[in-house]
Design an enzyme around this catalytic site. Sequence first.
Site, mmCIF file in Angstrom:
data_model
loop_
_atom_site.group_PDB
_atom_site.id
_atom_site.type_symbol
_atom_site.label_atom_id
_atom_site.label_comp_id
_atom_site.label_asym_id
_atom_site.label_seq_id
_atom_site.Cartn_x
_atom_site.Cartn_y
_atom_site.Cartn_z
ATOM 1 N N ASP A 287 -3.078 -53.588 20.291
ATOM 2 C CA ASP A 287 -3.124 -53.767 21.746
ATOM 3 C C ASP A 287 -3.629 -55.204 21.933
ATOM 4 O O ASP A 287 -3.551 -56.010 20.990
ATOM 5 C CB ASP A 287 -4.055 -52.729 22.412
ATOM 6 C CG ASP A 287 -3.881 -52.674 23.932
ATOM 7 O OD1 ASP A 287 -2.888 -52.110 24.393
ATOM 8 O OD2 ASP A 287 -4.733 -53.234 24.663
ATOM 9 N N LYS B 233 -7.062 -44.049 22.819
ATOM 10 C CA LYS B 233 -7.183 -45.502 22.952
ATOM 11 C C LYS B 233 -8.531 -45.905 22.412
ATOM 12 O O LYS B 233 -9.504 -45.150 22.525
ATOM 13 C CB LYS B 233 -7.103 -45.918 24.429
ATOM 14 C CG LYS B 233 -6.752 -47.376 24.629
ATOM 15 C CD LYS B 233 -5.254 -47.576 24.539
ATOM 16 C CE LYS B 233 -4.854 -49.019 24.490
ATOM 17 N NZ LYS B 233 -3.385 -49.161 24.648
#
Length: 446
Positions: free
Chosen positions: A166, A126
Amino acid sequence: MNAYTSRVLEGLKTRNAHEPEFIQAATEILNSISPVFDKHPEYEAASLLERFVEPERVIIFRVPWIDDQGKAQVNRAYRVQYNSAIGPYKGGIRLHPSVNLGILKFLGMEQILKNSLTGLPIGGGKGGCDFDPKGKSDNEVMRFCQSFMTELFKYVGADTDVPAGDIGTGAREIGYMYGQYKRITGLYEGVLTGKGLTYGGSLGRKQATGYGLCYFVKNMLEANGKAIEGQTVLVSGSGNVAIYAAEKITEMGAKVVAMSDSNGYVYDANGINLAVVKQIKEVERGRIREYAARVPGSVYTEGCKGIWNIPCDIALPCATQNELDGEAANALVANGCYAVGEGANMPSTLEATEIFLQNDVLFAPGKAANAGGVATSALEMSQNSMRLSWSFEEVDEKLKGIMKGIFTQCAAAAKEYGDKPTNYVIGANIAGFLKVAEAMMAQGVV
Ligand code: NDP
Ligand code: 2IT
């Protein structure tokens, strides 16, 4: 919780005391997976859990860029390469002023279990930056993305680490990042997913997280003798996940009566008109309050948390972490909500999750229910490697199969390990963890 798991969790809390979201995610996950270590004493001997809770690598870097006034701006960016036991690091890039290391570590830990559940060969990663794309011009966003990739390109690649979208990162940002990666490296490769359809993106990726969430919820309801048709639904957020969750659940015969953004929520008893939401959010990059001015009979209320006080059958939190707390969970239960599907990552607090489980609300945890996005990213990687592209229908069929497979795994693990067969929190955590654990054991102490 057994002694080993408890010891590792205590150590994690001490070493990461300033990272509340990471501690929160780890608390839930370690509580769930504790029974695995009773069955596998060899994991403790190999310090498997100590290794699992530590990201393999974290890269932190400066992103300087010039704004439209000619002033130099500086942001702080990260890439958390969490776990590569089952494939190259894979996970989104979050662009939001709240981004910090603890949030990205929690997202990395969630991601590795989520990616494991998809059954596809992708590890967990991430990244993100405290840059706020809101209110920036396209040129400012482009200069930021180019500067971001000028550093990040050293650490990513089609076979090493493949970022995606995201919060705050959509097709526009991915496009600018891709262009800069190609320019620096000379490689036309699948280094990012969520790309535009003209340069290697997959049909269906844009819709995949929201659609996948609805496929998961459908599987979960059907397994418990219920159906989506005719149900009243709340969808929080109005970004990528929220819009396509609302689209699919409406197509399945439900009525979405409210959506939100970080400022407030709109209630429309006639059912949200999604064309209006798409125009406001996707085209104009506007605010959800504008919906009320355009759709007669709808009402806008300031404050995003109020959405959970609206009576509903099914709630789909699709905005951000901890958007649904204990108070909101109690309100939902009191109003008759019987199913919750997490489109966002960790939108429910630990207290809210506990309230849902105790009240037998069918609860689909994010790492299982929102895995359709990253699964379709993995399908995009496959298409890029094969140098071909599948039709929307092919991708959507695969997505349906993957979501069904994830539900089946969660239900099976819940049955074997859970306090009740509908505890899909335990189900998702254990099913996701077992594959990662086996891969880590097989690869030795690395
Ligand atoms: P977007 O940026 O497209 O949309 C985010 C939405 O959530 C916006 O409506 C935004 O409102 C709202 N939001 C963001 N931060 C906050 C906050 N602090 N408080 C209240 N509302 C907030 O992001 P996505 O739709 O892509 O992501 C939503 C969630 O889904 C995230 O948790 C993400 O990690 C998760 N997710 C995303 C996937 C994907 O494929 N994109 C895949 C799996 C999970 P505002 O405009 O006011 O900021
Ligand atoms: O949280 C997530 O799963 C995402 N943001 C999508 C990640 C991806 O690589 O598609």
